[in-house]
Design an enzyme around this catalytic site. Structure first.
Site, PDB file in Angstrom:
ATOM      1  N   PRO A   1      34.913  42.236  36.858  1.00  0.00           N
ATOM      2  CA  PRO A   1      34.775  41.454  37.962  1.00  0.00           C
ATOM      3  C   PRO A   1      34.110  40.245  37.906  1.00  0.00           C
ATOM      4  O   PRO A   1      34.517  39.319  38.670  1.00  0.00           O
ATOM      5  CB  PRO A   1      33.970  42.664  39.022  1.00  0.00           C
ATOM      6  CG  PRO A   1      34.268  43.827  38.562  1.00  0.00           C
ATOM      7  CD  PRO A   1      34.450  43.551  36.872  1.00  0.00           C
TER       8      PRO A   1
ATOM      9  N   LYS B   1      41.592  28.056  34.125  1.00  0.00           N
ATOM     10  CA  LYS B   1      42.162  28.808  35.321  1.00  0.00           C
ATOM     11  C   LYS B   1      41.496  28.380  36.570  1.00  0.00           C
ATOM     12  O   LYS B   1      41.931  28.400  37.446  1.00  0.00           O
ATOM     13  CB  LYS B   1      41.604  30.153  34.855  1.00  0.00           C
ATOM     14  CG  LYS B   1      41.271  31.268  35.795  1.00  0.00           C
ATOM     15  CD  LYS B   1      42.813  31.741  36.327  1.00  0.00           C
ATOM     16  CE  LYS B   1      42.704  32.510  37.715  1.00  0.00           C
ATOM     17  NZ  LYS B   1      42.244  33.951  37.192  1.00  0.00           N
TER      18      LYS B   1
END
Length: 289
Positions: free
Chosen positions: A65, A168
């Site tokens: 996460p 990203k």
């Protein structure tokens, strides 16, 4: 190859299953019993500890996460516990500094490592059509590429350590801003009396064309199938878009970059998520306009 896969959530579960389909032996770990049960159904071997999963493997893939968890898992349970010479592939989306820190620690201990965050949602993870943006040395990339290719349609070497994460967050800042612009354009077209399918047919072939419109249209019944046609469920959650935009804002601040459109997109998504829509697909922000 024998591969440990750490983190079997919405994205990781499908990715691990595709490694099995490609003929690899996958040792799977997750804190969720439900995720482990799905992994077992997908013919992964399941483990109740990270250290158990990484023992004797050729490679470790992680999908976790946040940066703090990535740092903790690698420093505590992977580095020094996986065999010497294994290659590590972290596919989580985290900050550039943490990616470089973890890679440096792995390299110092004798491992090769890449940061390889993904573009594409749950459907792409399940279908093996993700795009991987990879940071690391040429040697590490060469070792990681065939593993990533089993889970995606494109594997692109972005540069040295941390470059994958940089690519990203830049990509997703552009995506977040363009989705909001696409949403407000459709709402304006509607208020001006245009038929939305007709507007789509025009703009998708004109200079306003963009991915948020033609591949992920936020209007139900217009364009290819998208989460908008499923009540804005599935796809890429608003909370995850907000996470990526916050990473982009922190990165921009660290290099003194001005990103006014990114800042506005982050503020709008934060307000939308705070209103209880964090689990909705990020294209559902059209409802606020």
């Amino acid at each position: 190859m024998k591969i440990a896969f750490i983190g079997l959530g919405n994205m990781g579960g499908g990715m691990a299953a595709n490694l099995v389909k490609a003929g690899h032996q996958v040792n799977a770990f997750d804190l969720s019993p439900e995720a482990l049960a799905r992994a077992m159904e997908n013919k992964c071997a399941v483990y109740d500890t990270v250290q158990g999963a990484v023992a004797g493997v050729d490679a470790v893939v992680s999908m976790l996460p946040n940066g703090a968890i990535v740092d903790s898992v690698y420093s505590t349970d992977v580095i020094g516990h996986a065999p010497q010479g294994a290659v590590f592939l972290d596919c989580s989306t985290i900050d550039v500094d943490t990616a470089r820190k973890v890679t440096a620690a792995a390299v110092a201990a004798g491992y090769a490592m890449v940061d390889a965050p993904v573009s594409g949602g749950i459907a792409a993870a399940n279908g093996g059509t993700l795009t991987f943006m990879v940071g690391g040395t040429d040697e590490a990339f060469a070792r990681a590429e065939p593993i990533l290719a089993a889970m995606g349609k494109a594997v692109i070497h972005a540069g040295t350590s941390g470059a994958g994460q940089a690519a990203k967050i830049c990509n997703n800042m552009l995506l977040g801003a363009s989705m909001i612009a696409t949403c407000e354009t459709f709402k304006l077209a509607e208020k001006l009396g245009l038929d939305l399918q007709t507007f789509y047919d025009i703009s998708s072939k004109a200079s306003g064309q963009n991915w948020s419109m033609t591949s992920y249209c936020p209007v139900p019944g217009v364009g290819p199938q998208s989460p908008a046609d499923n009540g804005y469920q599935g796809g890429f959650a608003t909370a995850l878009m907000l996470k990526d935009l916050k990473l982009a804002m922190a990165a921009a601040q660290s290099v003194d970059a001005e990103v006014p459109m990114g800042e506005k997109a982050a503020a709008l998504y934060e307000a939308y998520a705070d209103g209880g829509a964090g689990g909705m697909d990020f294209s559902a922000i059209i409802k606020t306009l």
